[in-house]
Enzyme design. Structure first.
Site, PDB file in Angstrom:
ATOM      1  N   HIS A 157      -7.527   0.851  -6.203  1.00 31.90           N
ATOM      2  CA  HIS A 157      -7.739   0.118  -4.936  1.00 31.90           C
ATOM      3  C   HIS A 157      -8.535  -1.165  -5.262  1.00 31.90           C
ATOM      4  CE1 HIS A 157      -7.863  -0.752  -0.817  1.00 31.90           C
ATOM      5  NE2 HIS A 157      -8.711   0.151  -0.367  1.00 31.90           N
ATOM      6  N   ARG A 215       0.860  -1.186   0.000  1.00 33.70           N
ATOM      7  CA  ARG A 215       0.000   0.000   0.000  1.00 33.70           C
ATOM      8  C   ARG A 215       0.894   1.233   0.000  1.00 33.70           C
ATOM      9  NH1 ARG A 215      -4.959   2.171   3.606  1.00 33.70           N
ATOM     10  NH2 ARG A 215      -5.976   0.690   2.218  1.00 33.70           N
TER      11      ARG A 215
HETATM   12  N1  NVA Z   1      -9.579   7.348  -1.559  1.00 31.43           N
HETATM   13  C1  NVA Z   1      -9.191   6.937  -0.219  1.00 31.43           C
HETATM   14  C2  NVA Z   1      -9.505   5.484  -0.009  1.00 31.43           C
HETATM   15  C3  NVA Z   1      -9.240   4.988   1.391  1.00 31.43           C
HETATM   16  C4  NVA Z   1      -9.547   3.531   1.539  1.00 31.43           C
HETATM   17  C5  NVA Z   1      -7.711   7.227  -0.008  1.00 31.43           C
HETATM   18  O1  NVA Z   1      -6.917   6.923  -0.895  1.00 31.43           O
HETATM   19  O2  NVA Z   1      -7.355   7.765   1.043  1.00 31.43           O
HETATM   20  N1   CP Z   2     -11.072   0.743   2.910  1.00 26.18           N
HETATM   21  C1   CP Z   2      -9.777   0.698   3.275  1.00 26.18           C
HETATM   22  O1   CP Z   2      -8.886   0.425   2.487  1.00 26.18           O
HETATM   23  O2   CP Z   2      -9.547   0.953   4.591  1.00 26.18           O
HETATM   24  P1   CP Z   2      -8.115   1.134   5.268  1.00 26.18           P
HETATM   25  O3   CP Z   2      -7.523   2.398   4.730  1.00 26.18           O
HETATM   26  O4   CP Z   2      -8.411   1.197   6.742  1.00 26.18           O
HETATM   27  O5   CP Z   2      -7.266  -0.056   4.915  1.00 26.18           O
END
Ligand code: NVA
Ligand code: CP
Length: 311
Positions: A133, A106
């Site tokens: 994602h 990530r």
């Molecule tokens: N668009 C958000 C998704 C979090 C799961 C981010 O990248 O912060």
């Molecule tokens: N939805 C999601 O990816 O949550 P986190 O950022 O907590 O992993």
């Protein structure tokens, strides 16, 4: 279906049948876990979990899923390894590939997860980049399937930041699986033309469709309304500009009522900023499904690891 050895970087790399296979495998693994059965599919496997950005759901889902299947997860936070500062991504990838059987990443640049996949020689799974994602979409679609029994033909409206990782990935997944997907957002936040063009070709094959609108009436007839934070991780400096731009697109009861369907469900990948993209009353009204969706992160991530690495 054989996905052994494959990385999971974006849904663009997977056929509709392969995506459905992962969703159905997740449903099977979920039913097994509910009846008290866990597996040994990842026994003897070591899994690296690299996090440049924070996470609750994704980190916990990878950890629990890995242990449920007999594997060993190792969390590598941004201050724990030298990725990209003291050591090139290519070198870290080659080191980790010699020690681990699979790598979750990530972080910021999508290019980083691509490099990890090219250089490590083991399956690499995208736990969120600035651009995509994909594991989240599997959980969202498992939840939609649990609610409606089907995916193809559903009308899904995404309201908010229409060019973030969630909007991009929902557009890819929806167009591959035959959903009618609408992005409700100000034009300046619509997704990149080249991705839209690619998704239009997917939709042509699947019988789905993609539409874009700045008009709140676009939610009419929606089976599900989806939103995400207005300001993604790494974009904190844009917060006030985004609030001003997106305020009219808040998911509140008036917007839910505009669907004309009392049975419309609401989804959110979480974490949520209540009072911005979603009001507290709508969130609480739909909390059961929202937290099914969060739980489904674990079952779907388990399916990805079992399918690509499991015995
Ligand atoms: N668009 C958000 C998704 C979090 C799961 C981010 O990248 O912060
Ligand atoms: N939805 C999601 O990816 O949550 P986190 O950022 O907590 O992993």
């Amino acid at each position: 279906m054989n996905l052994k050895g494959r990385s999971f970087l974006t849904l663009k790399d997977f056929t509709p049948d392969e995506i459905m296979y992962l969703i159905d495998l997740a449903a099977e693994l979920k039913a097994k876990k509910k009846s008290g059965i866990t597996g040994e599919s990842l026994k003897g496997k070591n899994i690296a979990l690299i996090f440049e950005k924070p996470s609750t759901r994704t980190r916990c889902a990878f950890t629990v899923a890995c242990i449920d299947e007999g594997g060993h997860p190792e969390y590598l936070g941004k201050d724990d390894i030298q990725l990209g500062h003291k050591e090139s991504i290519e070198d870290t990838a080659r080191v980790l590939g010699r020690m681990f059987d699979g790598i979750e990443f990530r972080g910021f640049k999508h290019e980083t997860v691509e490099k990890l996949a090219s250089y490590s020689g083991v399956p690499v799974w995208n736990g969120l980049t600035d651009t995509y994602h994909p594991t989240q979409i599997l959980a969202d679609f498992l939840t939609l399937k649990e609610q409606f029994g089907t995916l193809s033909g559903l009308h899904l409206v995404y309201a908010g930041d229409g060019r973030n990782n969630m909007a991009n990935s929902l557009m890819i997944g929806s167009s591959k699986l035959g959903l009618h997907f609408t992005i409700l957002a100000p034009k300046v936040l619509w997704p990149e033309d080249s991705l839209v063009a690619t998704c239009k070709t997917y939709a042509q094959e699947s019988g789905g469709s993609i539409t874009f609108s700045e008009d709140l009436d676009a939610v009419k007839g929606a089976d599900a309304i989806y939103t995400d934070v207005w300001c993604s991780m790494g974009e904190e400096a844009l917060a006030s500009e985004r609030v001003a731009l997106l305020k009219p697109y808040q998911v509140n009861q008036q917007l839910m009522d505009k669907t004309g369907k009392p049975e419309t469900i609401f989804l959110h990948c979480l974490p949520a900023v209540k009072g911005n993209e979603i009001t507290e009353d709508v969130f609480e009204k739909h909390a059961d499904v929202i937290f099914d969706e969060a739980e489904n992160r674990m079952h779907t991530i388990k399916a990805v690891m079992v399918a690509t690495l499991g015995k």
